[in-house]
Scaffold this motif. Structure first.
Motif, PDB file in Angstrom:
ATOM      1  N   UNK A 148       0.737  -1.215  -0.019  1.00 21.28           N
ATOM      2  CA  UNK A 148      -0.086   0.106   0.141  1.00 21.28           C
ATOM      3  C   UNK A 148       0.816   1.322   0.115  1.00 21.28           C
ATOM      4  N   UNK A 149       1.883   1.151   0.885  1.00 23.26           N
ATOM      5  CA  UNK A 149       2.847   2.398   0.917  1.00 23.26           C
ATOM      6  C   UNK A 149       3.450   2.673  -0.700  1.00 23.26           C
ATOM      7  N   UNK A 150       3.702   1.585  -1.347  1.00 25.37           N
ATOM      8  CA  UNK A 150       4.189   1.772  -2.773  1.00 25.37           C
ATOM      9  C   UNK A 150       3.170   2.164  -3.622  1.00 25.37           C
TER      10      UNK A 150
ATOM     11  N   UNK B 157      14.597  -5.056  -3.265  1.00 21.91           N
ATOM     12  CA  UNK B 157      15.133  -4.798  -4.401  1.00 21.91           C
ATOM     13  C   UNK B 157      14.530  -3.684  -5.391  1.00 21.91           C
ATOM     14  N   UNK B 158      13.451  -3.789  -5.612  1.00 17.58           N
ATOM     15  CA  UNK B 158      12.352  -2.990  -6.525  1.00 17.58           C
ATOM     16  C   UNK B 158      12.476  -1.915  -6.006  1.00 17.58           C
ATOM     17  N   UNK B 159      12.320  -1.424  -4.750  1.00 19.03           N
ATOM     18  CA  UNK B 159      12.205  -0.040  -4.222  1.00 19.03           C
ATOM     19  C   UNK B 159      13.604   0.478  -4.291  1.00 19.03           C
ATOM     20  N   UNK B 160      14.720  -0.296  -3.960  1.00 18.66           N
ATOM     21  CA  UNK B 160      15.894   0.636  -4.078  1.00 18.66           C
ATOM     22  C   UNK B 160      16.344   0.821  -5.309  1.00 18.66           C
ATOM     23  N   UNK B 161      15.996  -0.249  -6.197  1.00 20.48           N
ATOM     24  CA  UNK B 161      16.346   0.067  -7.631  1.00 20.48           C
ATOM     25  C   UNK B 161      15.402   1.451  -8.282  1.00 20.48           C
ATOM     26  N   UNK B 162      14.261   1.249  -7.728  1.00 19.65           N
ATOM     27  CA  UNK B 162      13.328   2.733  -8.037  1.00 19.65           C
ATOM     28  C   UNK B 162      14.224   3.743  -7.910  1.00 19.65           C
ATOM     29  N   UNK B 163      14.778   3.908  -6.817  1.00 21.10           N
ATOM     30  CA  UNK B 163      15.277   5.192  -5.921  1.00 21.10           C
ATOM     31  C   UNK B 163      16.952   5.288  -6.453  1.00 21.10           C
TER      32      UNK B 163
ATOM     33  N   UNK C  44       0.841   4.304  -2.559  1.00 20.25           N
ATOM     34  CA  UNK C  44       0.733   5.514  -2.068  1.00 20.25           C
ATOM     35  C   UNK C  44       1.746   6.504  -2.659  1.00 20.25           C
ATOM     36  N   UNK C  45       2.873   5.910  -2.995  1.00  9.70           N
ATOM     37  CA  UNK C  45       3.861   6.821  -3.733  1.00  9.70           C
ATOM     38  C   UNK C  45       5.016   7.166  -2.476  1.00  9.70           C
ATOM     39  N   UNK C  46       4.857   6.296  -1.678  1.00  6.56           N
ATOM     40  CA  UNK C  46       6.007   6.649  -0.326  1.00  6.56           C
ATOM     41  C   UNK C  46       6.884   5.584  -0.108  1.00  6.56           C
ATOM     42  N   UNK C  47       8.047   5.374  -1.086  1.00  7.41           N
ATOM     43  CA  UNK C  47       9.030   4.357  -1.266  1.00  7.41           C
ATOM     44  C   UNK C  47       9.952   4.255   0.068  1.00  7.41           C
ATOM     45  N   UNK C  48      10.300   5.343   0.656  1.00  8.28           N
ATOM     46  CA  UNK C  48      10.966   5.482   1.928  1.00  8.28           C
ATOM     47  C   UNK C  48      10.302   4.624   2.999  1.00  8.28           C
ATOM     48  N   UNK C  49       9.067   5.013   3.252  1.00  9.25           N
ATOM     49  CA  UNK C  49       8.257   4.418   4.461  1.00  9.25           C
ATOM     50  C   UNK C  49       8.123   2.827   3.924  1.00  9.25           C
ATOM     51  N   UNK C  50       7.807   2.549   2.656  1.00 12.42           N
ATOM     52  CA  UNK C  50       7.838   1.127   2.191  1.00 12.42           C
ATOM     53  C   UNK C  50       9.125   0.393   2.559  1.00 12.42           C
ATOM     54  N   UNK C  51      10.302   1.087   2.363  1.00 15.38           N
ATOM     55  CA  UNK C  51      11.676   0.477   2.666  1.00 15.38           C
ATOM     56  C   UNK C  51      11.482   0.228   4.209  1.00 15.38           C
ATOM     57  N   UNK C  52      11.609   1.132   4.810  1.00 12.02           N
ATOM     58  CA  UNK C  52      11.395   1.172   6.267  1.00 12.02           C
ATOM     59  C   UNK C  52      10.591   0.025   6.968  1.00 12.02           C
ATOM     60  N   UNK C  53       9.210  -0.054   6.415  1.00  9.86           N
ATOM     61  CA  UNK C  53       8.291  -1.347   6.608  1.00  9.86           C
ATOM     62  C   UNK C  53       8.947  -2.553   6.148  1.00  9.86           C
TER      63      UNK C  53
ATOM     64  N   UNK D 104      21.551   1.257  -6.786  1.00 14.44           N
ATOM     65  CA  UNK D 104      21.577   0.127  -7.438  1.00 14.44           C
ATOM     66  C   UNK D 104      22.316  -1.043  -6.807  1.00 14.44           C
ATOM     67  N   UNK D 105      23.176  -0.627  -5.914  1.00 16.17           N
ATOM     68  CA  UNK D 105      24.296  -1.561  -5.177  1.00 16.17           C
ATOM     69  C   UNK D 105      23.254  -2.310  -4.130  1.00 16.17           C
ATOM     70  N   UNK D 106      22.367  -1.472  -3.329  1.00 12.38           N
ATOM     71  CA  UNK D 106      21.307  -2.249  -2.358  1.00 12.38           C
ATOM     72  C   UNK D 106      20.274  -2.990  -3.138  1.00 12.38           C
ATOM     73  N   UNK D 107      20.009  -2.591  -4.438  1.00 11.57           N
ATOM     74  CA  UNK D 107      19.039  -3.250  -5.122  1.00 11.57           C
ATOM     75  C   UNK D 107      19.644  -4.494  -5.526  1.00 11.57           C
ATOM     76  N   UNK D 108      20.658  -4.442  -6.172  1.00 13.83           N
ATOM     77  CA  UNK D 108      21.177  -5.685  -6.705  1.00 13.83           C
ATOM     78  C   UNK D 108      21.584  -6.951  -5.494  1.00 13.83           C
ATOM     79  N   UNK D 109      21.882  -6.009  -4.350  1.00 15.76           N
ATOM     80  CA  UNK D 109      21.884  -6.970  -3.267  1.00 15.76           C
ATOM     81  C   UNK D 109      20.649  -7.918  -2.957  1.00 15.76           C
ATOM     82  N   UNK D 110      19.726  -6.954  -2.852  1.00 14.86           N
ATOM     83  CA  UNK D 110      18.333  -7.762  -2.532  1.00 14.86           C
ATOM     84  C   UNK D 110      17.877  -8.578  -3.401  1.00 14.86           C
ATOM     85  N   UNK D 111      18.102  -8.054  -4.617  1.00 17.83           N
ATOM     86  CA  UNK D 111      17.547  -8.986  -6.076  1.00 17.83           C
ATOM     87  C   UNK D 111      18.552 -10.262  -5.819  1.00 17.83           C
ATOM     88  N   UNK D 112      19.738 -10.295  -5.714  1.00 14.16           N
ATOM     89  CA  UNK D 112      20.395 -11.596  -5.521  1.00 14.16           C
ATOM     90  C   UNK D 112      19.882 -12.547  -4.499  1.00 14.16           C
ATOM     91  N   UNK D 113      19.616 -11.858  -3.481  1.00 10.42           N
ATOM     92  CA  UNK D 113      19.385 -12.663  -2.111  1.00 10.42           C
ATOM     93  C   UNK D 113      17.765 -13.294  -2.625  1.00 10.42           C
TER      94      UNK D 113
END
Length: 462
Positions: free
Chosen positions: A379-381, A411-417, A383-392, A420-429
């Motif tokens: 829902x936070x995604x 992965x999707x949230x960090x890549x949206x922002x 609503x356009x609040x990626x930082x709150x979604x990441x924290x959640x 890329x390093x954090x996004x790639x990390x979570x995507x690989x995981x």
């Protein structure tokens, strides 16, 4: 002797109250004073009881029984030291008075010295032939200590002396239940009923034990005997209705609940169960009628409001469902299930901010189920609040480490922002832990799925 203003034995009480109004002191024998004081204590009229004790001791200064009432008042007012000192004086005067021991035990119990209280009560047993009350008091002290086997033994002793002591019978069964000894409880009740075959309370308790063990036919038979013993026993009809519901005999259940309503004032429980039975029978009109009767009978019964809410959810009437879930939440703001229901309804109504609030409240109340984190984050995604979604989701991953559903979202949230390093990390995981959930990237983050980095990582995993 217990006085009543409506009987013919209340002359001393009337005389005493007349004396208080006129300030003209009249004489009463000590037994009359004892009865007057006992009456006021039973009525909770402590000030009048204290006046009677004072006047009684003025006229009978050596009366140990009147002084014991003084002890009772001290204990009631939590003046335990005064009570103890007076008891010690009385014990010197009358060392064989069991009431002194009972009051001494009462003080020890108030101080949480339950083992000492039991010792004193056992001493009192040696001084009297009237042991039932003492057995009961000892049983209660063992309950305070969570020593249920010992408590059970003493409540059983009560019943050996007085088979009609239903309070002791309830306590015996309570001990059996706490110890998960339902089969033993059944054996005990059957022996008890051999001696007292028309005891509706014992039949009722036997039915409950069979119901706990899911032996529903035997439970019904026990409730039948309870009703034969007392055809006005409301509890037996209610319990019988609950068992009939378990057996999906909804018409019969309704009949039993309806009888309970005729025998006593309407209860919200019976009305709610009737509504539930009608809903199971697909009679929606009568179901909702009884749900409304439930909340009319008890407007503060949140279970009534939630029943109406769920009824309208099933009917996909979400506007009405929202109205009634708010009623339930206003009564019980700490109920996690109500907040999740609130969130679901708002989601269906596309009221996403309110839906997110519902899931957030559920999390604040300690509901850490995976779906609660996922629904709120999505829902936070939206609503356009990626930082709150990441924290959640970062909070969620502490509870569910290595969970691919959370990792693909992060992965999707960090890549949206463009982190890329954090996004790639979570995507690989995510790919490592469960690659089947990689559709999450395309579904929730379509703009990210076209990134070269993402395509390359997905290809590497094929």
């Amino acid at each position: 002797m217990e006085f009543s203003h409506n009987d013919n034995n209340n002359l001393p009480l009337t005389k005493f109250e007349s004396m208080l109004k006129t300030n003209h002191v009249l004489f009463f024998d000590s037994e009359e004073f004892e009865n007057i004081i006992h009456h006021y204590l039973n009525q909770g009229k402590i000030a009048l009881a204290k006046k009677a004790i004072k006047l009684g001791l003025d006229q009978h200064p050596s009366s140990i029984n009147l002084k014991l009432f003084n002890v009772e008042i001290y204990v009631f007012e939590d003046k335990l030291e005064k009570a103890d000192n007076l008891l010690n004086e009385l014990h010197i005067l009358d060392p064989l008075n069991e009431e002194i021991y009972i009051q001494k035990a009462n003080i020890l119990s108030k101080k949480d010295e339950h083992l000492k209280a039991i010792e004193v009560l056992k001493e009192a047993l040696k001084l009297t032939d009237d042991v039932v009350d003492l057995y009961s008091l000892i049983g209660m002290e063992y309950l305070f200590l969570d020593q249920f086997e010992d408590a059970k033994t003493y409540f059983m002793k009560c019943l050996e002396q007085d088979i009609d002591d239903y309070s002791a019978l309830y306590n015996v069964i309570y001990c059996f239940e706490f110890l998960n000894q339902n089969e033993n409880a059944i054996s005990y009740l059957n022996v008890f009923l051999d001696k007292n075959p028309y005891c509706e309370v014992a039949w009722h308790q036997l039915g409950k034990q069979y119901a706990i063990l899911k032996k529903y036919k035997k439970a019904l038979a026990a409730y039948d005997f309870a009703i034969i013993s007392d055809d006005t026993f409301v509890g037996a009809y209610l319990e019988r209705g609950k068992v009939l519901e378990k057996l999906k005999r909804y018409d019969d259940a309704i009949e039993n609940y309806s009888i309970s309503l005729q025998l006593d004032e309407p209860t919200s429980f019976a009305l709610l169960r009737i509504g539930n039975c009608y809903e199971k029978l697909k009679n929606n009109d009568l179901a909702v009628q009884y749900y409304y009767k439930t909340v009319h009978e008890d407007p503060l019964l949140d279970k009534g409001w939630i029943a109406i809410t769920k009824f309208y959810i099933r009917k996909k009437n979400y506007n009405k469902a929202l109205y009634y879930i708010n009623k339930a939440i206003n009564i019980d703001t700490e109920n996690v299930h109500y907040w999740k229901c609130y969130a679901l309804i708002n989601q269906r109504l596309k009221l996403y901010e309110e839906a997110e609030r519902g899931y957030k409240k559920a999390l604040e109340l300690g509901n850490y189920e995976l779906n609660t984190w996922l629904y709120r984050g999505d829902l936070l995604i939206k609503l356009g609040d990626p930082q709150a979604a990441i924290y959640n989701f970062e909070q969620a991953i502490e509870f569910y480490p290595d969970n691919a559903e959370i990792e693909f979202r992060l992965a999707g949230l960090y890549l949206t922002l463009n982190q890329n390093d954090k996004g790639a990390f979570y995507l690989k995981n995510g790919l490592k832990h469960n690659e089947e959930f990689n559709f999450i990237i395309e579904e929730l983050f379509p703009e990210v799925s076209n990134k070269i980095l993402v395509k390359n990582l997905l290809k590497l995993n094929l």
